[in-house]
Design a protein around this motif. Structure first.
Motif, PDB file in Angstrom:
ATOM      1  N   ASN A 148       0.828  -1.211   0.000  1.00 40.12           N
ATOM      2  CA  ASN A 148       0.000   0.000   0.000  1.00 40.12           C
ATOM      3  C   ASN A 148       0.860   1.258   0.000  1.00 40.12           C
ATOM      4  OD1 ASN A 148      -2.285  -1.612   0.115  1.00 40.12           O
ATOM      5  ND2 ASN A 148      -2.469  -1.479   2.333  1.00 40.12           N
ATOM      6  N   SER A 149       1.952   1.249   0.765  1.00 40.13           N
ATOM      7  CA  SER A 149       2.846   2.403   0.798  1.00 40.13           C
ATOM      8  C   SER A 149       3.497   2.641  -0.561  1.00 40.13           C
ATOM      9  CB  SER A 149       3.921   2.205   1.872  1.00 40.13           C
ATOM     10  OG  SER A 149       3.369   2.227   3.161  1.00 40.13           O
ATOM     11  N   VAL A 150       3.893   1.555  -1.218  1.00 40.29           N
ATOM     12  CA  VAL A 150       4.518   1.683  -2.541  1.00 40.29           C
ATOM     13  C   VAL A 150       3.531   2.269  -3.544  1.00 40.29           C
ATOM     14  CG1 VAL A 150       5.484   0.401  -4.485  1.00 40.29           C
ATOM     15  CG2 VAL A 150       6.194  -0.144  -2.146  1.00 40.29           C
ATOM     16  N   ILE A 151       2.292   1.753  -3.551  1.00 44.59           N
ATOM     17  CA  ILE A 151       1.275   2.268  -4.469  1.00 44.59           C
ATOM     18  C   ILE A 151       0.987   3.738  -4.178  1.00 44.59           C
ATOM     19  CG2 ILE A 151      -1.148   2.082  -5.164  1.00 44.59           C
ATOM     20  CD1 ILE A 151      -0.956  -0.927  -4.596  1.00 44.59           C
ATOM     21  N   LEU A 152       0.800   4.056  -2.906  1.00 44.29           N
ATOM     22  CA  LEU A 152       0.511   5.434  -2.507  1.00 44.29           C
ATOM     23  C   LEU A 152       1.636   6.369  -2.913  1.00 44.29           C
ATOM     24  CD1 LEU A 152      -1.285   7.431  -0.910  1.00 44.29           C
ATOM     25  CD2 LEU A 152      -0.062   6.740   1.150  1.00 44.29           C
ATOM     26  N   THR A 153       2.872   5.934  -2.750  1.00 47.60           N
ATOM     27  CA  THR A 153       4.025   6.793  -3.036  1.00 47.60           C
ATOM     28  C   THR A 153       4.269   6.930  -4.533  1.00 47.60           C
ATOM     29  OG1 THR A 153       5.052   6.141  -0.948  1.00 47.60           O
ATOM     30  CG2 THR A 153       6.477   7.124  -2.620  1.00 47.60           C
ATOM     31  N   ASN A 185       5.715   8.672   4.340  1.00 37.52           N
ATOM     32  CA  ASN A 185       5.497   8.863   5.780  1.00 37.52           C
ATOM     33  C   ASN A 185       4.095   9.367   6.109  1.00 37.52           C
ATOM     34  OD1 ASN A 185       8.154   8.089   6.355  1.00 37.52           O
ATOM     35  ND2 ASN A 185       8.924  10.169   6.098  1.00 37.52           N
ATOM     36  N   SER A 186       3.185   9.325   5.162  1.00 38.93           N
ATOM     37  CA  SER A 186       1.824   9.804   5.417  1.00 38.93           C
ATOM     38  C   SER A 186       1.212   9.047   6.590  1.00 38.93           C
ATOM     39  CB  SER A 186       0.941   9.604   4.174  1.00 38.93           C
ATOM     40  OG  SER A 186       1.396  10.407   3.113  1.00 38.93           O
ATOM     41  N   PHE A 187       0.771   9.783   7.577  1.00 35.09           N
ATOM     42  CA  PHE A 187       0.171   9.155   8.750  1.00 35.09           C
ATOM     43  C   PHE A 187      -1.168   9.810   9.110  1.00 35.09           C
ATOM     44  CE2 PHE A 187      -0.477   9.360  13.377  1.00 35.09           C
ATOM     45  CZ  PHE A 187      -0.710   8.025  13.622  1.00 35.09           C
ATOM     46  N   TYR A 188      -1.133  11.103   9.388  1.00 35.47           N
ATOM     47  CA  TYR A 188      -2.340  11.796   9.838  1.00 35.47           C
ATOM     48  C   TYR A 188      -3.437  11.737   8.784  1.00 35.47           C
ATOM     49  CZ  TYR A 188      -5.369  15.549  11.525  1.00 35.47           C
ATOM     50  OH  TYR A 188      -6.452  16.280  11.966  1.00 35.47           O
ATOM     51  N   SER A 189      -3.093  12.010   7.536  1.00 32.74           N
ATOM     52  CA  SER A 189      -4.105  12.009   6.472  1.00 32.74           C
ATOM     53  C   SER A 189      -4.678  10.614   6.256  1.00 32.74           C
ATOM     54  CB  SER A 189      -3.503  12.548   5.170  1.00 32.74           C
ATOM     55  OG  SER A 189      -2.350  11.811   4.801  1.00 32.74           O
ATOM     56  N   VAL A 190      -3.837   9.586   6.385  1.00 27.93           N
ATOM     57  CA  VAL A 190      -4.333   8.209   6.243  1.00 27.93           C
ATOM     58  C   VAL A 190      -5.303   7.883   7.367  1.00 27.93           C
ATOM     59  CG1 VAL A 190      -3.669   5.778   6.215  1.00 27.93           C
ATOM     60  CG2 VAL A 190      -2.264   7.459   5.021  1.00 27.93           C
ATOM     61  N   MET A 191      -4.998   8.289   8.578  1.00 23.48           N
ATOM     62  CA  MET A 191      -5.881   8.024   9.713  1.00 23.48           C
ATOM     63  C   MET A 191      -7.224   8.750   9.572  1.00 23.48           C
ATOM     64  SD  MET A 191      -4.440   5.899  11.791  1.00 23.48           S
ATOM     65  CE  MET A 191      -5.399   6.138  13.287  1.00 23.48           C
ATOM     66  N   ILE A 192      -7.202   9.927   8.957  1.00 22.24           N
ATOM     67  CA  ILE A 192      -8.420  10.724   8.819  1.00 22.24           C
ATOM     68  C   ILE A 192      -9.289  10.230   7.669  1.00 22.24           C
ATOM     69  CG2 ILE A 192      -9.334  13.020   8.299  1.00 22.24           C
ATOM     70  CD1 ILE A 192      -8.238  12.798  11.095  1.00 22.24           C
ATOM     71  N   THR A 228      -8.870  -0.939   7.192  1.00 20.36           N
ATOM     72  CA  THR A 228      -7.551  -1.300   7.711  1.00 20.36           C
ATOM     73  C   THR A 228      -6.685  -2.007   6.661  1.00 20.36           C
ATOM     74  OG1 THR A 228      -8.471  -3.371   8.593  1.00 20.36           O
ATOM     75  CG2 THR A 228      -8.390  -1.466  10.070  1.00 20.36           C
ATOM     76  N   THR A 229      -7.317  -2.611   5.661  1.00 23.23           N
ATOM     77  CA  THR A 229      -6.533  -3.281   4.624  1.00 23.23           C
ATOM     78  C   THR A 229      -5.839  -2.287   3.702  1.00 23.23           C
ATOM     79  OG1 THR A 229      -8.449  -3.431   3.134  1.00 23.23           O
ATOM     80  CG2 THR A 229      -8.079  -5.263   4.658  1.00 23.23           C
ATOM     81  N   LYS A 230      -6.198  -1.002   3.793  1.00 20.97           N
ATOM     82  CA  LYS A 230      -5.574   0.035   2.966  1.00 20.97           C
ATOM     83  C   LYS A 230      -4.557   0.875   3.750  1.00 20.97           C
ATOM     84  CE  LYS A 230      -9.471   0.557  -0.205  1.00 20.97           C
ATOM     85  NZ  LYS A 230     -10.447   1.493  -0.821  1.00 20.97           N
ATOM     86  N   TYR A 231      -4.311   0.500   4.999  1.00 18.57           N
ATOM     87  CA  TYR A 231      -3.331   1.236   5.802  1.00 18.57           C
ATOM     88  C   TYR A 231      -1.922   1.061   5.220  1.00 18.57           C
ATOM     89  CZ  TYR A 231      -6.566   2.310   9.618  1.00 18.57           C
ATOM     90  OH  TYR A 231      -7.587   2.809  10.375  1.00 18.57           O
ATOM     91  N   ASN A 232      -1.130   2.113   5.332  1.00 19.12           N
ATOM     92  CA  ASN A 232       0.246   2.048   4.871  1.00 19.12           C
ATOM     93  C   ASN A 232       1.169   1.684   6.031  1.00 19.12           C
ATOM     94  OD1 ASN A 232      -0.030   4.420   6.273  1.00 19.12           O
ATOM     95  ND2 ASN A 232       1.166   5.653   4.847  1.00 19.12           N
ATOM     96  N   LEU A 233       2.463   1.648   5.765  1.00 15.59           N
ATOM     97  CA  LEU A 233       3.424   1.229   6.778  1.00 15.59           C
ATOM     98  C   LEU A 233       3.459   2.161   7.976  1.00 15.59           C
ATOM     99  CD1 LEU A 233       6.635  -0.086   4.974  1.00 15.59           C
ATOM    100  CD2 LEU A 233       5.259  -1.259   6.679  1.00 15.59           C
ATOM    101  N   ALA A 234       3.337   3.475   7.721  1.00 19.58           N
ATOM    102  CA  ALA A 234       3.421   4.435   8.820  1.00 19.58           C
ATOM    103  C   ALA A 234       2.340   4.176   9.864  1.00 19.58           C
ATOM    104  CB  ALA A 234       3.304   5.859   8.274  1.00 19.58           C
TER     105      ALA A 234
END
Length: 291
Positions: free
Chosen positions: A75-80, A207-214, A219-225
């Motif tokens: 997910n992190s790779v796709i997002l990035t 490193n996206s964290f806050y925006s992913v949480m919001i 949960t299957t789309k969560y990234n590494l952060a």
């Protein structure tokens, strides 16, 4: 030209300060790696410092087999990758016309864009807009909200302005249109700033964290952060790993698993940065000097 005694002391002082600053950044990473590769008994006894004690790769094996960290990595790779591609495309599309002195209302558009650096809509209005568009729980909510960084766009615009006008005029004489000038002349000459801004965007998306949480609820789309943060603050991942019913897994310490997860998250940026370092320094300096 010989250096004076005062200059030598000044250089020595700078070297000491920079060395200490570099070690303050490097030593925690080395400690993380040592903990993740050490034996459980050594970790519990507190004997691990900067070198692994009782080398063991069991933590990494357990991490990859007992958690969804590979899913989060994907997910992190796709997002990035997609995010960086879109952000660079639209940053170039915004910076190139604003770098042209004959562009109509160039100053007005620049002021409007800079205005967004000072004032933002806020999290709640952004969430409501994205919800109305049906983008909640979709990566498009992250890509659209972070599509163009004003600072990055201004750096790229400044770099474009530094390209000699004679080169552009010669391309026009040869019959190049605006798009061909951009693709054949401007972009090849702008590799330093392109590499620099690519790294900026990549680090931001990775490193996206806050925006992913919001904006992401699945949960299957969560990234590494997000996954690493959950592992640091709770024992959920350890409980999932214990379900494997493996004695070696059940003996894994929280510290070793957290260290391994953090190191897995850091590895991609550590691998990419050395290849972009020379462009990174040159791109930032050129953009900053002329800005």
């Amino acid at each position: 030209m010989k250096t004076t005694r005062g200059e030598r002391w000044f250089y020595a002082f700078n070297y000491v300060i920079l060395t200490l600053a570099g070690l303050s950044c490097l030593l925690p990473l080395i400690h993380l790696m040592a903990v993740s590769l050490s034996d459980n008994h050594a970790i519990l006894s507190g004997t691990v410092t900067l070198w692994p004690v009782g080398w063991s790769f069991e933590t990494y094996r357990s991490l990859f087999e007992g958690t969804r960290i590979m899913e989060a990595f994907t997910n992190s790779v796709i997002l990035t990758v997609v995010g960086v591609g879109l952000s660079m495309l639209f940053t170039v599309m915004a910076a190139y016309p604003l770098s042209k002195r004959h562009f109509y209302a160039r100053r007005t558009f620049t002021l409007i864009i800079v205005f967004t650096m000072l004032f933002g809509g806020g999290t709640i209005p952004t969430f409501l807009v994205l919800k109305a568009l049906g983008l909640i729980n979709s990566y498009w909510a992250l890509w659209l909200t972070g599509l163009v960084s004003t600072y990055n766009m201004l750096v790229m615009r400044t770099f474009f302005e530094g390209i000699p006008e004679e080169v552009i005029e010669s391309a026009k004489i040869d019959g190049c249109g605006e798009y061909r000038q951009l693709l054949r002349i401007v972009l090849p000459l702008s590799m330093p700033v392109i590499a620099t801004l690519t790294l900026f965007y990549a680090v931001g998306y990775w490193n996206s964290f806050y925006s992913v949480m919001i904006f992401i609820h699945d949960t299957t789309k969560y990234n590494l952060a997000v996954m690493v943060q959950q592992m640091v603050q709770s024992q959920t991942m350890l409980q999932e790993m214990n379900n494997l019913q493996s004695e070696s897994v059940q003996q894994m310490t929280p510290e070793s698993i957290k260290a391994a997860a953090l190191f897995v998250m850091l590895i991609p940026m550590l691998v990419v940065y050395p290849f972009l370092q020379k462009y990174f320094v040159k791109g930032v300096m050129i953009g900053a000097v002329k800005g």
